[in-house]
Design an enzyme around this catalytic site. Sequence first.
Site, short mmCIF file in Angstrom:
data_model
loop_
_atom_site.label_atom_id
_atom_site.label_comp_id
_atom_site.label_asym_id
_atom_site.label_seq_id
_atom_site.Cartn_x
_atom_site.Cartn_y
_atom_site.Cartn_z
N ASN A 1 -12.61 57.56 203.54
CA ASN A 1 -11.96 58.72 202.92
C ASN A 1 -10.53 58.37 202.54
O ASN A 1 -10.02 57.32 202.95
CB ASN A 1 -11.94 59.91 203.90
CG ASN A 1 -13.26 60.68 203.92
OD1 ASN A 1 -14.03 60.64 202.97
ND2 ASN A 1 -13.50 61.39 205.00
N TYR B 1 -26.85 58.27 206.72
CA TYR B 1 -26.78 57.90 205.29
C TYR B 1 -28.09 57.32 204.76
O TYR B 1 -28.57 57.76 203.71
CB TYR B 1 -25.59 56.96 205.04
CG TYR B 1 -24.26 57.65 205.18
CD1 TYR B 1 -23.80 58.04 206.44
CD2 TYR B 1 -23.47 57.94 204.10
CE1 TYR B 1 -22.59 58.70 206.60
CE2 TYR B 1 -22.26 58.59 204.24
CZ TYR B 1 -21.82 58.97 205.49
OH TYR B 1 -20.63 59.63 205.64
N HIS C 1 -20.00 65.33 198.96
CA HIS C 1 -19.51 64.28 198.06
C HIS C 1 -20.31 64.22 196.75
O HIS C 1 -20.64 63.14 196.26
CB HIS C 1 -19.56 62.90 198.74
CG HIS C 1 -18.66 62.78 199.93
ND1 HIS C 1 -17.39 62.26 199.87
CD2 HIS C 1 -18.86 63.11 201.24
CE1 HIS C 1 -16.85 62.26 201.08
NE2 HIS C 1 -17.72 62.78 201.93
C1 HEM Z 1 -20.95 62.89 211.59
C2 HEM Z 1 -20.21 62.59 210.55
C3 HEM Z 1 -20.73 62.41 209.16
C4 HEM Z 1 -22.00 62.58 208.67
C5 HEM Z 1 -23.26 63.00 209.41
C6 HEM Z 1 -21.95 62.30 207.25
C7 HEM Z 1 -23.02 62.40 206.37
C8 HEM Z 1 -22.97 62.20 205.02
C9 HEM Z 1 -24.06 62.41 204.10
C10 HEM Z 1 -25.45 62.92 204.49
C11 HEM Z 1 -23.63 62.08 202.87
C12 HEM Z 1 -24.43 62.14 201.58
C13 HEM Z 1 -25.08 60.80 201.37
C14 HEM Z 1 -26.01 60.73 200.20
O1 HEM Z 1 -26.64 61.72 199.82
O2 HEM Z 1 -26.17 59.60 199.65
C15 HEM Z 1 -22.27 61.64 203.00
C16 HEM Z 1 -21.49 61.16 201.97
C17 HEM Z 1 -20.26 60.57 202.17
N1 HEM Z 1 -19.53 60.51 203.33
FE1 HEM Z 1 -20.09 61.20 205.10
N2 HEM Z 1 -20.67 61.94 206.91
C18 HEM Z 1 -19.90 61.99 208.05
C19 HEM Z 1 -18.56 61.69 208.15
C20 HEM Z 1 -17.86 61.00 207.20
C21 HEM Z 1 -16.59 60.35 207.40
C22 HEM Z 1 -15.84 60.36 208.72
C23 HEM Z 1 -16.26 59.74 206.23
C24 HEM Z 1 -15.07 58.90 205.90
C25 HEM Z 1 -14.41 58.16 206.77
C26 HEM Z 1 -17.32 60.01 205.28
C27 HEM Z 1 -17.36 59.56 203.98
C28 HEM Z 1 -18.37 59.82 203.09
C29 HEM Z 1 -18.35 59.41 201.71
C30 HEM Z 1 -17.25 58.62 201.01
C31 HEM Z 1 -19.54 59.87 201.13
C32 HEM Z 1 -19.97 59.71 199.68
C33 HEM Z 1 -20.85 58.49 199.57
C34 HEM Z 1 -21.22 58.25 198.13
O3 HEM Z 1 -20.29 58.12 197.31
O4 HEM Z 1 -22.41 58.19 197.83
N3 HEM Z 1 -18.26 60.78 205.90
N4 HEM Z 1 -21.88 61.74 204.32
#
Ligand code: HEM
Length: 496
Positions: free
Chosen positions: A128, A338, A55
């Site tokens: 999402n 997160y 992202h």
């Molecule tokens: C085991 C499943 C998941 C893990 C381990 C994970 C992990 C992460 C990580 C490490 C980041 C980067 C955060 C940062 O650097 O600040 C991220 C960003 C993000 N994830 Fe996930 N994620 C997972 C599943 C999902 C799912 C299912 C969704 C949506 C329903 C999602 C939506 C997002 C979004 C929108 C961001 C961007 C956040 C932002 O704008 O700073 N993720 N995720």
Amino acid sequence: MERYYTLAEGCPYASNSTSVQVRGGGGGLGLLQDTQLIETLAHFARERIPERVVHAKAAGAYGDFTVTNDCSDITSASFLNQVGKTTPVLLRISTVGPEAGSADTARDVHGWAMKLYTDEGNLDWVFNNTPVFFIRDPIKFPSLNRSHKRNPQTHLPDPNMFWDFHVGNPEGFHELLHLFSDRGTPASLRHMNAYSGHTYKFTTKDGSFKYVKIHIKTTLGIRNLTKEESTQLGGENPDFLIQDLFEAIEQGNYPVWNVYVQVMDPSQAEKYRWNIFDMTKVWPHEDFPLRKIGKLTMNRNPQNYFTDIEQAAFSPSTLVPGIAPSADPVLQARLFSYPDAARYRLGVNYQQLPTNAAKAPVYCPFQRDGLMNFSNNYGADPNYVGSSLQPTKFYQEVKGIGPSALSTLTEHEQWVGQVCSFQSHITDEDFVQPTALWEVLGKEPGHQERVFGNVAIHLRQVKSSRLRHAVYDLFSRIAPDLGAGVQKATEALVSS
Ligand code: HEM
């Protein structure tokens, strides 16, 4: 007083035209005493912080969430407790796999991260634009994302890795069908929906709860690009979606979304056909209709992208009383991941950054010190919880909330424990909802045919015929005409 440039410590900055040098013989030797030169070079080299591992590319905006319908029967959340109540919001909409400099019209799932600065602390909705996800066991998340990113040798995005992962983990084919439909290439972030995907809990003061899924639906109508349009825009304007949102808000053309919940009683969850902790499944609307709770208006652009959007940190664990996580194992893992990512990306005191700081009062004297602490660090207050020297109350004592209705909860928790072993089995049930989605796409003229082409342009790059045929077989399990159509379109490109 007229403003003049200074160094970061305040000393006037003389001029930008010459560095201090010892001149002679036609050249110039720099001096260590030239603080101006040293500071400007040193800071420049440190301007970048790590980009998000997923992202990374995003647009951002501010706005308001307003309660439109009473929902106090299902949640005690303060920001939802009165029709008309308004809460300020920060929104960051991203693509997932490619880097910060990539084209935002490229086919991808789109992230929707929202921070509601409520009167009882911050609430993050990290959603999402698709209602399901690729996996239901969180241990697969890093592999999933690496397979979507660059090949470790060629440094190129690699469809061989992409499809190899998905053939090995076919629970993701529901999400793949979303991704390779027109919905994978939104024409505008203003014309896109967002979904919690996960089941959450709305809780009330007596300790009872409902399961909910949250839906955020554009009032402007869905608009998507074709693959030809998205490819062309990717070349002509890789920031097309960011620009569209920024300019619309700048022109006062504020996008509005309605916010809904699907509500399920725990007793219904125990009998329901689909496992409610399986994020590859939806709750069909005919079973659980949408109930409107509010609306979201984005009406202000960031003043500074880095401080407002890049330094923002969102986490599904950032919750307020009245909303709680469910036992979905993917959600449970995200609750850890997160804040962990934020501590790495922004530092241990990331909650103090202006964009992340709660607007509600914060009193957290047991979390202090650490690198880049720029608060007053709670002065002389006790740094342990429960001091009798300076007594401080807990939320329950202030709000007068009684003990929870634990009996029903305990029985239900036993059921929760029993149903959480579903992750690694694939059955025919996993293909039922994708089939329903395929039929929905069929109602829109030409959409199914476009899916064939959208997959083919990507899958054609897979060298192994065995792997390509494994993909056709899995699409055929959704619908024989889907598998056949993808095969025909792909093999025509392979042999061309
Ligand atoms: C085991 C499943 C998941 C893990 C381990 C994970 C992990 C992460 C990580 C490490 C980041 C980067 C955060 C940062 O650097 O600040 C991220 C960003 C993000 N994830 Fe996930 N994620 C997972 C599943 C999902 C799912 C299912 C969704 C949506 C329903 C999602 C939506 C997002 C979004 C929108 C961001 C961007 C956040 C932002 O704008 O700073 N993720 N995720």
